[in-house]
Design a protein around this motif. Structure first.
Motif, short mmCIF file in Angstrom:
data_model
loop_
_atom_site.label_atom_id
_atom_site.label_comp_id
_atom_site.label_asym_id
_atom_site.label_seq_id
_atom_site.Cartn_x
_atom_site.Cartn_y
_atom_site.Cartn_z
N PHE A 177 0.84 -1.20 0.00
CA PHE A 177 0.00 0.00 0.00
C PHE A 177 0.87 1.25 0.00
O PHE A 177 0.65 2.18 -0.77
CB PHE A 177 -0.93 -0.01 1.22
CG PHE A 177 -1.78 1.22 1.35
CD1 PHE A 177 -2.94 1.36 0.61
CD2 PHE A 177 -1.42 2.24 2.23
CE1 PHE A 177 -3.73 2.49 0.73
CE2 PHE A 177 -2.20 3.37 2.35
CZ PHE A 177 -3.35 3.51 1.60
N TYR A 178 1.88 1.28 0.86
CA TYR A 178 2.78 2.44 0.96
C TYR A 178 3.67 2.54 -0.28
O TYR A 178 3.98 3.64 -0.74
CB TYR A 178 3.59 2.38 2.25
CG TYR A 178 2.69 2.48 3.45
CD1 TYR A 178 2.17 3.70 3.84
CD2 TYR A 178 2.30 1.34 4.14
CE1 TYR A 178 1.30 3.79 4.92
CE2 TYR A 178 1.44 1.42 5.22
CZ TYR A 178 0.94 2.65 5.60
OH TYR A 178 0.08 2.74 6.66
N SER A 179 4.03 1.40 -0.82
CA SER A 179 4.80 1.39 -2.06
C SER A 179 4.00 2.04 -3.18
O SER A 179 4.53 2.85 -3.95
CB SER A 179 5.16 -0.05 -2.42
OG SER A 179 5.84 -0.10 -3.64
N HIS A 236 3.67 7.82 4.43
CA HIS A 236 3.14 7.09 5.58
C HIS A 236 2.04 7.85 6.32
O HIS A 236 1.64 7.47 7.41
CB HIS A 236 4.28 6.73 6.54
CG HIS A 236 5.19 5.71 5.95
ND1 HIS A 236 6.36 6.04 5.30
CD2 HIS A 236 5.07 4.38 5.85
CE1 HIS A 236 6.93 4.95 4.85
NE2 HIS A 236 6.18 3.93 5.16
N GLY A 237 1.56 8.95 5.72
CA GLY A 237 0.43 9.67 6.29
C GLY A 237 0.79 10.62 7.40
O GLY A 237 -0.08 11.06 8.15
N LYS A 268 -6.77 7.03 -5.13
CA LYS A 268 -7.63 6.42 -4.10
C LYS A 268 -6.82 5.58 -3.11
O LYS A 268 -7.18 4.45 -2.78
CB LYS A 268 -8.74 5.61 -4.74
CG LYS A 268 -9.71 6.46 -5.56
CD LYS A 268 -10.80 5.64 -6.18
CE LYS A 268 -11.84 6.39 -6.91
NZ LYS A 268 -11.58 7.57 -7.62
N LEU A 269 -5.71 6.17 -2.65
CA LEU A 269 -4.83 5.49 -1.69
C LEU A 269 -4.80 6.25 -0.36
O LEU A 269 -3.79 6.31 0.32
CB LEU A 269 -3.41 5.38 -2.27
CG LEU A 269 -3.27 4.49 -3.50
CD1 LEU A 269 -1.91 4.68 -4.15
CD2 LEU A 269 -3.51 3.03 -3.14
N ILE A 270 -5.93 6.79 0.02
CA ILE A 270 -6.06 7.61 1.23
C ILE A 270 -6.11 6.72 2.46
O ILE A 270 -6.80 5.69 2.46
CB ILE A 270 -7.34 8.49 1.16
CG1 ILE A 270 -7.27 9.42 -0.03
CG2 ILE A 270 -7.57 9.25 2.44
CD1 ILE A 270 -6.23 10.49 0.07
N LEU A 271 -5.43 7.12 3.50
CA LEU A 271 -5.53 6.45 4.80
C LEU A 271 -6.81 6.91 5.49
O LEU A 271 -7.29 8.02 5.23
CB LEU A 271 -4.30 6.76 5.66
CG LEU A 271 -3.00 6.14 5.15
CD1 LEU A 271 -1.80 6.81 5.81
CD2 LEU A 271 -3.00 4.64 5.43
N LYS A 327 -2.63 15.34 -3.57
CA LYS A 327 -3.45 15.34 -4.77
C LYS A 327 -3.29 14.02 -5.53
O LYS A 327 -4.26 13.38 -5.91
CB LYS A 327 -3.06 16.52 -5.66
CG LYS A 327 -3.88 16.62 -6.93
CD LYS A 327 -3.45 17.83 -7.75
CE LYS A 327 -4.23 17.90 -9.04
NZ LYS A 327 -3.77 18.99 -9.90
N LYS A 328 -2.06 13.58 -5.74
CA LYS A 328 -1.80 12.32 -6.47
C LYS A 328 -2.31 11.10 -5.70
O LYS A 328 -2.86 10.17 -6.27
CB LYS A 328 -0.32 12.19 -6.79
CG LYS A 328 0.12 13.17 -7.85
CD LYS A 328 1.49 12.81 -8.38
CE LYS A 328 1.87 13.69 -9.51
NZ LYS A 328 1.50 13.19 -10.81
N ILE A 329 -2.13 11.12 -4.39
CA ILE A 329 -2.59 10.01 -3.54
C ILE A 329 -4.11 9.92 -3.56
O ILE A 329 -4.67 8.83 -3.64
CB ILE A 329 -2.01 10.15 -2.11
CG1 ILE A 329 -0.50 9.85 -2.15
CG2 ILE A 329 -2.73 9.25 -1.13
CD1 ILE A 329 0.25 10.23 -0.88
N ARG A 330 -4.78 11.07 -3.50
CA ARG A 330 -6.25 11.08 -3.57
C ARG A 330 -6.74 10.59 -4.92
O ARG A 330 -7.69 9.81 -4.99
CB ARG A 330 -6.79 12.49 -3.32
CG ARG A 330 -6.88 12.85 -1.87
CD ARG A 330 -7.68 14.12 -1.67
NE ARG A 330 -7.76 14.41 -0.26
CZ ARG A 330 -7.30 15.52 0.30
NH1 ARG A 330 -6.75 16.46 -0.43
NH2 ARG A 330 -7.40 15.69 1.59
N GLU A 331 -6.11 11.06 -6.00
CA GLU A 331 -6.50 10.63 -7.34
C GLU A 331 -6.38 9.12 -7.51
O GLU A 331 -7.18 8.50 -8.20
CB GLU A 331 -5.65 11.34 -8.40
CG GLU A 331 -5.99 12.80 -8.58
CD GLU A 331 -5.01 13.55 -9.47
OE1 GLU A 331 -3.99 12.97 -9.91
OE2 GLU A 331 -5.27 14.74 -9.73
#
Length: 142
Positions: A58-60, A88-89, A135-138, A129-133
């Motif tokens: 997931f973090y990768s 790592h949030g 869909k890798l949100i914690l 922005k990239k993480i939200r796009e």
């Protein structure tokens, strides 16, 4: 100085680097991927291993979606630790605070260079922005 990286798959890692002289002269860096055999040139490198319920993959993936981000490098506030923490949030301040003559000269250089260039969007904003796009949100990053 310690370099913080995110280990991914196939003997690779993702990190903050300034691979070209032009980027270094402008105090700019990129999130990029390299082969782990390049780590042998690092005197001190931290491998961050999260302690929570998400698998390492997931973090990768979070790190991988950030590849290509260009950032205004600032040794104190926007650096490889900022990137690894965000993956790592952790979006608050860095622990590593460079001190000493070399770091002070670098800080002066990066601060001065900001007067003569277009500034990039802050690293954490670009990453989120990239993480939200992707869909890798914690859960706590709503």
């Amino acid at each position: 100085y310690a370099h913080v990286v995110i280990i991914t798959e196939n003997m690779k890692y993702i990190h903050v680097s300034s691979p070209k002289l032009k980027l270094k002269m402008r105090s700019r860096a990129l999130i990029c991927e390299d082969s782990q055999d390049k780590l042998t040139s690092e005197d001190l490198c931290f491998v961050v291993n999260p302690k929570n319920d998400k698998p390492q993959e997931f973090y990768s993936k979070r790190a991988q979606v950030c590849k290509g981000i260009c950032l205004d490098y600032e040794a104190k506030s926007t650096n490889c630790e900022t990137f690894a923490n965000g993956v790592h949030g952790i979006w608050n301040k860095n622990i590593q605070v460079p001190t000493g003559m070399v770091q002070n000269v670098a800080r002066f250089f990066t601060t001065s260079s900001k007067l003569f260039k277009h500034n990039e969007e802050p690293l954490c904003d670009q990453m989120m922005k990239k993480i939200r796009e992707a869909k890798l949100i914690l859960p706590y990053e709503k």
